[in-house]
Design a protein around this motif. Structure first.
Motif, short mmCIF file in Angstrom:
data_model
loop_
_atom_site.label_atom_id
_atom_site.label_comp_id
_atom_site.label_asym_id
_atom_site.label_seq_id
_atom_site.Cartn_x
_atom_site.Cartn_y
_atom_site.Cartn_z
N ALA A 101 54.67 -61.48 -147.06
CA ALA A 101 53.38 -60.99 -146.55
C ALA A 101 52.19 -61.63 -147.25
O ALA A 101 51.03 -61.32 -146.91
CB ALA A 101 53.30 -59.48 -146.71
N LEU A 102 52.45 -62.51 -148.20
CA LEU A 102 51.37 -63.05 -149.03
C LEU A 102 50.46 -64.01 -148.26
O LEU A 102 49.24 -64.04 -148.50
CB LEU A 102 51.97 -63.78 -150.23
N GLY A 103 51.03 -64.79 -147.33
CA GLY A 103 50.28 -65.84 -146.66
C GLY A 103 48.98 -65.40 -146.02
O GLY A 103 47.89 -65.89 -146.38
N PRO A 104 49.00 -64.44 -145.06
CA PRO A 104 47.75 -64.02 -144.42
C PRO A 104 46.72 -63.46 -145.39
O PRO A 104 45.52 -63.72 -145.25
CB PRO A 104 48.22 -62.95 -143.43
N THR A 105 47.18 -62.68 -146.38
CA THR A 105 46.24 -62.10 -147.34
C THR A 105 45.57 -63.17 -148.19
O THR A 105 44.36 -63.14 -148.42
CB THR A 105 46.97 -61.09 -148.25
N VAL A 106 46.36 -64.13 -148.67
CA VAL A 106 45.79 -65.21 -149.49
C VAL A 106 44.82 -66.05 -148.67
O VAL A 106 43.74 -66.42 -149.15
CB VAL A 106 46.93 -66.09 -150.07
N VAL A 107 45.19 -66.36 -147.42
CA VAL A 107 44.29 -67.14 -146.57
C VAL A 107 42.97 -66.41 -146.37
O VAL A 107 41.88 -67.00 -146.49
CB VAL A 107 44.97 -67.42 -145.21
N LEU A 108 43.02 -65.11 -146.08
CA LEU A 108 41.80 -64.34 -145.89
C LEU A 108 40.95 -64.31 -147.16
O LEU A 108 39.73 -64.54 -147.12
CB LEU A 108 42.15 -62.91 -145.47
N ALA A 109 41.58 -64.02 -148.29
CA ALA A 109 40.84 -63.91 -149.55
C ALA A 109 40.25 -65.24 -149.98
O ALA A 109 39.07 -65.32 -150.37
CB ALA A 109 41.75 -63.36 -150.64
N VAL A 110 41.03 -66.31 -149.90
CA VAL A 110 40.55 -67.63 -150.33
C VAL A 110 39.43 -68.13 -149.42
O VAL A 110 38.40 -68.62 -149.90
CB VAL A 110 41.72 -68.64 -150.37
N LEU A 111 39.61 -68.00 -148.11
CA LEU A 111 38.56 -68.43 -147.19
C LEU A 111 37.28 -67.62 -147.41
O LEU A 111 36.17 -68.17 -147.34
CB LEU A 111 39.02 -68.28 -145.74
N THR A 112 37.43 -66.34 -147.68
CA THR A 112 36.24 -65.51 -147.95
C THR A 112 35.49 -66.01 -149.17
O THR A 112 34.27 -66.17 -149.14
CB THR A 112 36.66 -64.04 -148.16
N LEU A 113 36.22 -66.28 -150.26
CA LEU A 113 35.56 -66.75 -151.48
C LEU A 113 34.99 -68.16 -151.32
O LEU A 113 33.90 -68.46 -151.82
CB LEU A 113 36.56 -66.72 -152.64
N VAL A 114 35.71 -69.03 -150.60
CA VAL A 114 35.24 -70.40 -150.40
C VAL A 114 33.94 -70.41 -149.60
O VAL A 114 33.02 -71.19 -149.89
CB VAL A 114 36.32 -71.24 -149.69
N LEU A 115 33.84 -69.54 -148.60
CA LEU A 115 32.61 -69.46 -147.82
C LEU A 115 31.52 -68.65 -148.52
O LEU A 115 30.33 -68.94 -148.39
CB LEU A 115 32.90 -68.82 -146.45
N LEU A 116 31.94 -67.64 -149.28
CA LEU A 116 30.99 -66.73 -149.89
C LEU A 116 30.09 -67.41 -150.91
O LEU A 116 28.87 -67.23 -150.90
CB LEU A 116 31.75 -65.58 -150.56
N VAL A 117 30.67 -68.20 -151.80
CA VAL A 117 29.90 -68.75 -152.92
C VAL A 117 28.77 -69.67 -152.45
O VAL A 117 27.60 -69.46 -152.80
CB VAL A 117 30.85 -69.47 -153.91
N PRO A 118 29.05 -70.71 -151.65
CA PRO A 118 27.92 -71.57 -151.23
C PRO A 118 26.90 -70.86 -150.36
O PRO A 118 25.69 -71.09 -150.49
CB PRO A 118 28.61 -72.72 -150.47
N LEU A 119 27.36 -69.97 -149.46
CA LEU A 119 26.42 -69.25 -148.60
C LEU A 119 25.52 -68.32 -149.41
O LEU A 119 24.29 -68.26 -149.19
CB LEU A 119 27.18 -68.45 -147.54
N ALA A 120 26.11 -67.59 -150.37
CA ALA A 120 25.32 -66.66 -151.17
C ALA A 120 24.33 -67.41 -152.07
O ALA A 120 23.17 -66.99 -152.21
CB ALA A 120 26.25 -65.79 -152.01
N VAL A 121 24.78 -68.50 -152.68
CA VAL A 121 23.88 -69.27 -153.55
C VAL A 121 22.74 -69.88 -152.73
O VAL A 121 21.57 -69.82 -153.14
CB VAL A 121 24.67 -70.37 -154.29
N ALA A 122 23.07 -70.45 -151.57
CA ALA A 122 22.02 -71.05 -150.73
C ALA A 122 21.00 -70.01 -150.28
O ALA A 122 19.79 -70.24 -150.34
CB ALA A 122 22.66 -71.72 -149.52
N ALA A 123 21.48 -68.83 -149.84
CA ALA A 123 20.56 -67.79 -149.39
C ALA A 123 19.71 -67.28 -150.55
O ALA A 123 18.49 -67.04 -150.39
CB ALA A 123 21.34 -66.65 -148.75
N GLY A 124 20.33 -67.07 -151.72
CA GLY A 124 19.58 -66.56 -152.86
C GLY A 124 18.53 -67.54 -153.35
O GLY A 124 17.38 -67.15 -153.64
N VAL A 125 18.88 -68.82 -153.44
CA VAL A 125 17.93 -69.83 -153.90
C VAL A 125 16.80 -70.00 -152.88
O VAL A 125 15.63 -70.11 -153.25
CB VAL A 125 18.66 -71.17 -154.14
#
Length: 312
Positions: A96-120
């Motif tokens: 069951a690890l595959g879907p959860t890891v994909v969701l979590a990793v994609l969320t973090l990969v998209l979250l960091v640049p989007l949040a930094v860009a919006a904040g700056v």
């Protein structure tokens, strides 16, 4: 304090945290009300079957003996066997690890640049139309619970417009990326709001600091002042917030997987709790806890590297 000394101190503290969490998980799972053996035996349990299940769960042995055996198994990455399916818990988690890891990793990969860009962007245009628009959107989105947002997105884009699959029923999650779009939007919404606001506040504080004013007096180009001097110090608290977001993701993934019927670790946990499959519940609790501790440890090291005074 040097980075190596700080890392050693955090590693030792992390090891103590892992031991404390493992102990707490064992005690809390075994303190659940009711008799797990009777619950697993069915509505009209046969005493012999109850006894067989009790022996399989180790409930006929002293608590300390069971705890010691479980700790020794964890040291060998042996989480025991499911009392429902009979499969090793580790195999169940890996499946069951595959879907959860994909969701979590994609969320973090998209979250960091989007949040930094919006904040700056908000900080560099403080009080302007863009800053006010970002503030309005982030405050509004952050106030919506993830399960409510998920239901609205399914109703509008999955059922109403039919643009995206509403659930993962009958779909291979890893082979059909479109299934992950709505879950990713739900998982991104709240942490994107909080982290972007944190980056904005940190960037404004950094731009108003003495060292930035001194860099400007020395004639350092504005772009270098903003992104080489101010931004690293603004990111230090944001990095730690990303780690705390990982804690939220572990709970958010359970909700999202339940709404979108994604066969990941969250679904396994819900099913295991409903069936009182104690070895699976214990294994998942340990995996979630150790992941949280490891991510927070990594975040502390990154924050110390970016701004030692902020992390020390």
């Amino acid at each position: 304090m040097s980075l190596s000394r700080y890392a050693l101190r955090r590693l030792l503290f992390g090891a103590v945290q892992v031991l404390a969490v493992v102990t707490a998980v064992f005690l809390m799972v075994h303190a659940l009300p009711g008799d797990a053996a009777v619950a697993l035996a069915g509505d009209d349990p046969d005493p012999e079957r109850v006894e067989v299940i009790r022996r399989a769960l180790g409930l006929d042995r002293p608590v300390l003996e069971r705890f010691g055996e479980w700790l020794w198994g964890l040291a060998r990455l042996d989480f025991g066997a499911s009392v429902v399916s009979g499969r090793p818990v580790a195999d169940t988690l890996v499946a069951a690890l595959g879907p959860t890891v994909v969701l979590a990793v994609l969320t973090l990969v998209l979250l960091v640049p989007l949040a930094v860009a919006a904040g700056v962007a908000g900080a560099l245009r403080e009080g302007g139309p863009l800053d006010r628009a970002l503030t309005s959107v982030t405050v509004g989105l952050h106030s919506i619970p993830e399960f409510a947002l998920a239901i609205v997105l399914v109703a509008v884009f999955g059922v109403g417009l039919g643009w995206l699959p509403p659930t993962a029923v009958g779909v291979d999650v890893l082979a059909e990326p479109a299934v992950l779009v709505l879950p990713l939007v739900v998982l991104l919404a709240r942490p994107l709001c909080s982290i972007s606001r944190l980056v904005r506040a940190g960037m404004l504080d950094a731009l108003a600091s003495d060292y930035v004013r001194h860099a400007r007096r020395l004639g350092v180009p504005p772009g270098r002042v903003r992104f080489a001097h101010a931004l690293p110090n603004a990111l230090a608290p944001a990095v730690q917030q990303v780690a705390r977001t990982t804690d939220w993701l572990l709970g958010g993934v359970i909700v999202v997987e339940a709404v979108f019927v994604i066969p990941g670790l969250g679904t396994v946990l819900v099913d295991a709790v409903a069936a009182r499959d104690l070895p699976v519940v214990q294994g998942l609790a340990v995996v979630f806890a150790v992941t949280t501790i490891a991510v927070n440890l990594l975040a502390d090291l990154v924050a110390f590297r970016l701004a030692p005074r902020a992390a020390a």
